[in-house]
Design a protein around this motif. Structure first.
Motif, PDB file in Angstrom:
ATOM      1  N   ASP A 140       0.814  -1.220   0.000  1.00  0.00           N
ATOM      2  CA  ASP A 140       0.000   0.000   0.000  1.00  0.00           C
ATOM      3  C   ASP A 140       0.848   1.272   0.000  1.00  0.00           C
ATOM      4  OD1 ASP A 140       0.760  -0.908   2.409  1.00  0.00           O
ATOM      5  OD2 ASP A 140      -1.056  -0.365   3.497  1.00  0.00           O
ATOM      6  N   GLU A 164      -2.832  -4.247 -12.171  1.00  0.00           N
ATOM      7  CA  GLU A 164      -4.061  -4.960 -11.841  1.00  0.00           C
ATOM      8  C   GLU A 164      -4.692  -5.672 -13.045  1.00  0.00           C
ATOM      9  OE1 GLU A 164      -6.429  -1.797 -10.447  1.00  0.00           O
ATOM     10  OE2 GLU A 164      -7.995  -3.098  -9.668  1.00  0.00           O
ATOM     11  N   SER A 165      -4.824  -4.954 -14.154  1.00  0.00           N
ATOM     12  CA  SER A 165      -5.574  -5.520 -15.270  1.00  0.00           C
ATOM     13  C   SER A 165      -4.794  -6.604 -15.998  1.00  0.00           C
ATOM     14  CB  SER A 165      -5.992  -4.414 -16.244  1.00  0.00           C
ATOM     15  OG  SER A 165      -4.877  -3.630 -16.573  1.00  0.00           O
ATOM     16  N   ARG A 167      -3.424  -9.010 -14.319  1.00  0.00           N
ATOM     17  CA  ARG A 167      -3.343 -10.058 -13.311  1.00  0.00           C
ATOM     18  C   ARG A 167      -3.578 -11.454 -13.886  1.00  0.00           C
ATOM     19  NH1 ARG A 167      -6.151  -8.038  -8.288  1.00  0.00           N
ATOM     20  NH2 ARG A 167      -7.503  -7.401  -9.960  1.00  0.00           N
ATOM     21  N   LYS A 180      -2.148  -0.544  -8.867  1.00  0.00           N
ATOM     22  CA  LYS A 180      -3.519  -0.264  -9.262  1.00  0.00           C
ATOM     23  C   LYS A 180      -3.553   0.458 -10.609  1.00  0.00           C
ATOM     24  CE  LYS A 180      -5.963  -0.259  -4.931  1.00  0.00           C
ATOM     25  NZ  LYS A 180      -7.279   0.051  -4.410  1.00  0.00           N
ATOM     26  N   ASP A 181      -4.541   0.121 -11.404  1.00  0.00           N
ATOM     27  CA  ASP A 181      -4.709   0.816 -12.675  1.00  0.00           C
ATOM     28  C   ASP A 181      -4.933   2.315 -12.466  1.00  0.00           C
ATOM     29  OD1 ASP A 181      -4.360  -1.481 -14.014  1.00  0.00           O
ATOM     30  OD2 ASP A 181      -6.266  -1.454 -15.090  1.00  0.00           O
ATOM     31  N   SER A 342      -4.063 -26.016  -4.358  1.00  0.00           N
ATOM     32  CA  SER A 342      -5.444 -25.619  -4.667  1.00  0.00           C
ATOM     33  C   SER A 342      -6.163 -26.731  -5.394  1.00  0.00           C
ATOM     34  CB  SER A 342      -5.537 -24.355  -5.510  1.00  0.00           C
ATOM     35  OG  SER A 342      -4.365 -23.686  -5.555  1.00  0.00           O
ATOM     36  N   ARG A 346      -9.496 -28.389  -4.155  1.00  0.00           N
ATOM     37  CA  ARG A 346     -10.707 -28.397  -4.984  1.00  0.00           C
ATOM     38  C   ARG A 346     -11.276 -29.789  -5.072  1.00  0.00           C
ATOM     39  NH1 ARG A 346      -8.386 -24.805  -8.332  1.00  0.00           N
ATOM     40  NH2 ARG A 346      -7.525 -26.389  -9.709  1.00  0.00           N
ATOM     41  N   ALA A 353      -9.028 -24.858   4.971  1.00  0.00           N
ATOM     42  CA  ALA A 353      -8.291 -24.128   6.004  1.00  0.00           C
ATOM     43  C   ALA A 353      -6.821 -24.548   5.980  1.00  0.00           C
ATOM     44  CB  ALA A 353      -8.885 -24.415   7.371  1.00  0.00           C
ATOM     45  N   ILE A 354      -6.615 -25.844   5.798  1.00  0.00           N
ATOM     46  CA  ILE A 354      -5.242 -26.342   5.785  1.00  0.00           C
ATOM     47  C   ILE A 354      -4.528 -25.837   4.542  1.00  0.00           C
ATOM     48  CG2 ILE A 354      -3.843 -28.435   5.641  1.00  0.00           C
ATOM     49  CD1 ILE A 354      -5.752 -29.765   7.451  1.00  0.00           C
ATOM     50  N   ARG A 355      -5.244 -25.859   3.407  1.00  0.00           N
ATOM     51  CA  ARG A 355      -4.619 -25.390   2.184  1.00  0.00           C
ATOM     52  C   ARG A 355      -4.079 -23.979   2.371  1.00  0.00           C
ATOM     53  NH1 ARG A 355      -5.259 -21.861  -1.782  1.00  0.00           N
ATOM     54  NH2 ARG A 355      -7.223 -21.136  -0.967  1.00  0.00           N
ATOM     55  N   GLU A 357      -3.229 -22.341   5.023  1.00  0.00           N
ATOM     56  CA  GLU A 357      -2.066 -22.192   5.884  1.00  0.00           C
ATOM     57  C   GLU A 357      -0.819 -22.798   5.276  1.00  0.00           C
ATOM     58  OE1 GLU A 357      -1.964 -22.239  10.227  1.00  0.00           O
ATOM     59  OE2 GLU A 357      -4.129 -22.529  10.048  1.00  0.00           O
ATOM     60  N   VAL A 358      -1.001 -23.987   4.714  1.00  0.00           N
ATOM     61  CA  VAL A 358       0.164 -24.633   4.123  1.00  0.00           C
ATOM     62  C   VAL A 358       0.683 -23.782   2.977  1.00  0.00           C
ATOM     63  CG1 VAL A 358       1.016 -26.657   2.928  1.00  0.00           C
ATOM     64  CG2 VAL A 358      -0.594 -26.927   4.791  1.00  0.00           C
ATOM     65  N   TYR A 361       2.427 -20.568   4.538  1.00  0.00           N
ATOM     66  CA  TYR A 361       3.655 -20.887   5.239  1.00  0.00           C
ATOM     67  C   TYR A 361       4.642 -21.596   4.317  1.00  0.00           C
ATOM     68  CZ  TYR A 361       6.749 -23.159   8.577  1.00  0.00           C
ATOM     69  OH  TYR A 361       7.834 -23.606   9.236  1.00  0.00           O
TER      70      TYR A 361
ATOM     71  N   GLU B 261      -9.431   5.604 -10.307  1.00  0.00           N
ATOM     72  CA  GLU B 261      -9.232   5.329 -11.725  1.00  0.00           C
ATOM     73  C   GLU B 261     -10.362   5.977 -12.507  1.00  0.00           C
ATOM     74  OE1 GLU B 261      -8.608   1.143 -12.547  1.00  0.00           O
ATOM     75  OE2 GLU B 261      -9.301   1.415 -14.602  1.00  0.00           O
ATOM     76  N   ASN B 349     -11.630  -4.913 -14.138  1.00  0.00           N
ATOM     77  CA  ASN B 349     -11.014  -4.624 -12.841  1.00  0.00           C
ATOM     78  C   ASN B 349     -12.051  -4.553 -11.732  1.00  0.00           C
ATOM     79  OD1 ASN B 349      -8.542  -4.492 -13.981  1.00  0.00           O
ATOM     80  ND2 ASN B 349      -8.237  -2.294 -13.695  1.00  0.00           N
TER      81      ASN B 349
END
Ligand SMILES: Nc1ncnc2c1ncn2[C@@H]1O[C@H](COP(=O)(O)OP(=O)(O)OP(=O)(O)O)[C@@H](O)[C@H]1O
Ligand SMILES: [Mg+2]
Lengths: 382, 536
Positions: A140, A164-165, A167, A180-181, A342, A346, A353-355, A357-358, A361, B261, B349
């Motif tokens: 930030d 951002e766009s 991504r 950020k755009d 993931s 899925r 929850a484990i996914r 954290e693992v 970490y 934006e 976005n």
């Protein structure tokens, strides 16, 4: 005013485990060569300035070699009367104030302007103000640093991070920051971005120059090189530095093909002339496991001897799911790991929850492991 | 509090009338049912002790077999004059006095909120024992209400006209995949409420805990920076959580801010049915627009109609070439007036931010009513269609806010877009947050699908009736309270909180200060369920 925009040189990147006759990593050598070529190209373009938008080095603590290569390049550019503006990126900025930046070595060089202090800096060259926002410690902080900009009326913005766009086209690295755009304001004459390795225009006046080299197969479709930018009309022209050396062949359908037929396909695609100094990937679809197994692995590896890297990816016809078998290169190891988690989650094999954290970490640990591996043992601890 | 004995001495008291004190006979439950409690209080209480509508009382009871304490909580709905006489005997004059002051009292009608048993609060399925003592609820009893609160803080619990600052009222983000409505006469604090709500959402998102993205389209330009002349602040001022706010604006000046934006949509995202909202089309023109949406489904329909083949198709549909040409020219003119229609589009976005659970503010000040509806239509269709696609990993739901919602959700409004979101959006994780001054104009059937109602001061009886009739929780009994709500006060009926809650909504500017000063939670690798990496 005319400038050249480049980024993501990643000097010091090595990979694919191919050595040259001196025992040096071929990929690494290629990256240095590419940088030298880029410098030559820039000098021939005679711009009024060069902007390098981050990730000069692949590591926070580069070895001597990349430092020397970079220093030589800088010297040549400034000797040719071309001032250089550089910002640090996520690869070459230490992640804390306490460690020192490799760029300290080059500060004070005549006509070299480096923003690497995790904060906004402005350099005035000719009639333009170059507003530089290097890698910042917190995501930030970019808004805050951007807020310090005072327009001169003729302004160039230089930043490093993933817009951002873009991504969706994720470049898979740890520690990247999203831009950020909303920062891509129209009133800049030009916005020079680094981090994304393909050439891309992300707003009317904002470009990624892309890297000079192809680093992994995720980039096979990218256009690469330099951008030559005329700040008067904002026009950015793509300038090629060297021919493309990455070939990701479209998948070959091998349904019903015998061992011999598959071998023939491979021979055809791997003509020694065609694979020389290339990064090549060949995907075979619907291959019979038995037929593929009988291919002589020794001969197969000899096929790619001239290449920097040759990967043959068989997708067997008895595999129910088409599973992508990407080379697990260190560059993207933690991403592979996160993707794998993931997928497992899925499909219900790991609790969500484990996914989380693992993944959080584990990828931090992996990143450390990779960084440790990539740090020369000879380097003195900082 | 001393354990009071119930019943025993009461009979004796009746016999020995002279020793009867108000403490024995008042403040006790005298009737009436599971859904309504009555108790009596002295008719001449001093001002500080007067009973007000909305106050919360506790009823102490206990289960004789297990000798466990039970506490019922109830809220005052009405206070009435009462007496033990039939007819008018209570006002008949005796000497120089009214007939018999002993037999006169005020009857308090209260609505049960629930019952605390073994430390946990739930809805009550029974009534307190007759003559159980009643007293004003105290801090420790209010604490039980904390149990039912959610994660989106919006104000403090209100006890009559007093605040209970220890009990913040918070909505449950889990129940926000359903629709929500915010209702109040103008100036009663709808926008203030939305800003507080958005700020809490930003705070949650910044902590990685948000469950939905919030889209606010602001036609009055008051959310982004507040209104200087009124001294109010905006969402941008919550800089601590700016990472979870995405702002888009059509205002040149606002776009100068680093976090804002320029808002834009591209032509390919516009459909003929959006264009229908942009102008007062004649019936034949409307027919043509409808035919266009039936006949052309590409992103490029406006150009396609104009080329030979496209024009021929429209002629085959029974339209005159000249009609189409006039129509096309007008559409082009209208669209050109909207400078934000460009090559580039902010919509992807915006969508990504929503799906990540952020707050998205689209600031479109000084736009005509039609232009605003048009934009809202394009935006909400885009969002709904994208949400209809298969959900990606970790995609959050979204809530689309509509100001002056009676325009688009009213009976007979020709904006079926929003009604379709109201009807089918929930299946795909898209909810509506309708803000309006006139709930009476909103279709009843739609209202009945709203699971969270934020009712603020509403002067018009028909507005209240409409809400009371369609609310999931019973609001009828609260009619008197709703009539008497002041600026910033609300009654909220929502899933997850078992009774309609009286709230004093935070003033946004105060809440901002509070959020700025709030201590950040300790970040810990070992928090949360599941895998604990550093246990040893
Ligand atoms: N909870 C509150 N506490 C204190 N002041 C409040 C509160 N809510 C609103 N106000 C004040 O009341 C004024 C009007 O509030 P607001 O703009 O939110 O009303 P509104 O219902 O949105 O009005 P309109 O119908 O005009 O949009 C503002 O100046 C605001 O600061
Ligand atoms: Mg308002």
């Amino acid at each position: 005013m005319k400038i050249v925009h480049l980024a993501d040189s990643h000097l010091g990147f090595s990979g694919y485990n191919r050595l040259d006759e001196h025992g040096r990593n071929r990929m690494e050598e290629r990256v240095y060569e590419g940088f030298d070529l880029a410098v030559e190209k820039i000098i021939s373009l005679r711009p009024d300035a060069v902007v390098h938008a981050g990730d000069v080095f692949h590591h926070v603590r580069p070895k001597i070699r990349p430092l020397v290569v970079f220093q030589r390049g800088l010297q040549r550019l400034t000797d040719a009367g071309i001032p250089v503006i550089i910002i640090s990126g996520n690869h070459d900025a230490p992640k804390s104030f306490s460690s020192s930046s490799p760029f300290l070595l080059f500060e004070g060089m005549k006509d070299v302007h480096i923003a690497q202090r995790y904060a906004y800096e402005r350099f005035d060259l000719d009639d333009h103000a170059f507003h530089c926002i290097p890698f910042c410690l917190e995501p930030d902080e970019y808004l805050q640093e951007f807020g310090k900009i005072e327009r001169s009326g003729r302004d160039v913005l230089v930043m490093h991070g993933l817009v951002e766009s873009l991504r969706n086209k994720r470049l898979r690295t740890v520690g990247e920051h999203e831009l950020k755009d909303s920062l891509l304001k129209r009133d800049f004459d030009y916005i020079a971005l680094g981090h994304f390795h393909g050439q891309a225009r992300v707003a009317e006046n904002a470009w990624y120059s892309g890297s000079v080299e192809y680093f992994n197969f995720g980039e096979a479709g990218d256009q690469k090189g330099l951008l030559s930018v005329d700040l008067e009309d904002g026009e950015a022209l793509s300038v090629e530095v060297r021919p493309k050396n990455m070939i990701d062949h479209p998948p070959v359908d091998c349904s019903g093909l015998s061992t011999e037929a598959i071998a023939e396909v491979l021979m055809e695609l791997c003509d020694p002339q065609a694979v020389r100094d290339k990064l090549i990937r060949i995907t075979l679809r619907n291959v019979s496991r038995a037929a593929f197994r009988r291919i002589d692995q020794v001969k197969l590896s000899r096929l790619g001897a001239e290449a920097i890297y040759l990967k043959v990816r068989p997708e067997f016809d008895d595999e129910k799911e088409e599973r992508m078998e990407r080379p697990a290169d260190r560059f993207s190891l933690q991403q592979e790991f996160v993707d794998y988690l993931s997928q497992e989650s899925r499909e219900g094999r790991i609790a969500e929850a484990i996914r989380k954290e693992v993944a959080g970490y584990g990828s931090a640990v992996l990143e450390k492991a990779v960084a440790a591996k990539n740090t020369e043992v000879l380097d003195a601890p900082q | 509090m001393a354990q009071e004995k119930i019943g025993g001495e009461f009979g004796a008291g009746i016999l020995n009338k002279k020793s009867l004190t108000p403490e024995n006979t008042t403040y006790r439950i005298i009737s009436k049912s599971v859904s309504e409690y009555h108790f009596i209080v002295p008719f001449d209480l001093p001002d500080a002790e007067r009973v007000e509508v909305g106050q919360i009382f506790s009823v102490k009871d206990y289960d004789q077999s297990s000798s466990r304490k039970l506490t019922f909580l109830a809220r005052v709905l009405d206070v009435q004059h009462g007496s033990n006489y039939d007819g008018n005997w209570d006002t008949t004059i005796k000497g120089t006095q009214f007939f018999d002051r002993d037999q006169i009292f005020n009857r308090v009608i209260a609505e049960p909120l629930g019952c605390v048993r073994d430390g946990s609060f739930r809805k009550s399925r029974t009534i307190p024992t007759k003559f159980s003592p009643v007293s004003r609820a105290e801090q420790e009893e209010f604490q039980f209400l904390r149990q039912v609160m959610g994660d989106i803080e919006i104000g403090y619990l209100r006890n009559g006209s007093r605040l209970v600052e220890e009990i913040p009222v918070a909505l449950h983000s889990d129940s926000m995949d359903h629709h929500m409505g915010v209702f109040a006469t103008t100036g009663m604090g709808k926008s203030n409420f939305m800003k507080v709500f958005a700020a809490s959402c930003m705070r949650l998102a910044a902590r990685g805990k948000s469950k939905f993205g919030l889209l606010i389209v602001d036609p009055h330009g008051e959310y982004i920076l507040g209104e200087g002349r009124k001294g109010t602040k905006g969402l941008v001022h919550l800089s601590r959580y700016s990472s979870s706010l995405a702002c888009y604006s059509t205002d040149y000046k606002n776009c100068q801010m680093p976090q804002v934006e320029e808002f834009s949509i591209s032509f390919s995202e516009i459909k003929p049915e959006d264009v229908a909202l942009l102008y007062n089309w004649s019936p034949p023109q409307m027919d043509a627009l409808e035919a266009i949406s039936r006949t052309f489904d590409s992103d490029n329909w406006l150009d396609e109609i104009q080329d030979g083949e496209g024009l021929a198709r429209m002629v085959r549909e029974g339209f005159k070439e000249s009609t189409i040409q006039v129509l096309v020219r007008r559409i082009k003119n209208l669209l050109e007036k909207n400078a934000y229609i460009k090559k580039r589009s902010s919509l992807p976005n915006i969508l990504a931010n929503l799906q990540n659970g952020n707050v998205v503010l689209v600031d479109i000040p000084r736009m005509s009513d039609r232009a605003e509806l048009f934009l809202l239509s394009v935006l909400s269709r885009y969002v709904l269609e994208e949400y209809k696609k298969e959900a990606s990993d970790g995609r959050k739901n979204c809530l689309i806010t509509i100001e002056e919602a009676q325009r688009v959700l009213g009976q007979g409004s020709n904006t079926s877009r929003f009604e379709s979101i109201a009807r089918e959006g929930r299946k795909f994780g898209v909810g509506l947050c309708a803000i309006t001054q006139q709930p009476k104009l909103i279709e009843k059937q739609l209202l009945s699908q709203f699971n969270t109602l934020v009712v603020m001061g509403l002067g018009d009886r028909n507005d209240r009736l409409q809400l009371e009739e369609s609310a999931k929780q019973d609001l009828k009994s609260l009619d008197i309270e709703i009539q008497t709500l002041e600026k910033g006060e609300a009654v909220i009926s929502t899933l997850g909180i078992p009774f309609p809650v009286p709230v004093s909504v935070h003033k946004y500017e105060h809440y901002l200060e509070h959020l700025k000063a709030e201590k950040a939670p300790e970040e810990s690798l070992t928090s949360g369920p599941g895998f604990k990496p550093f246990l040893e």
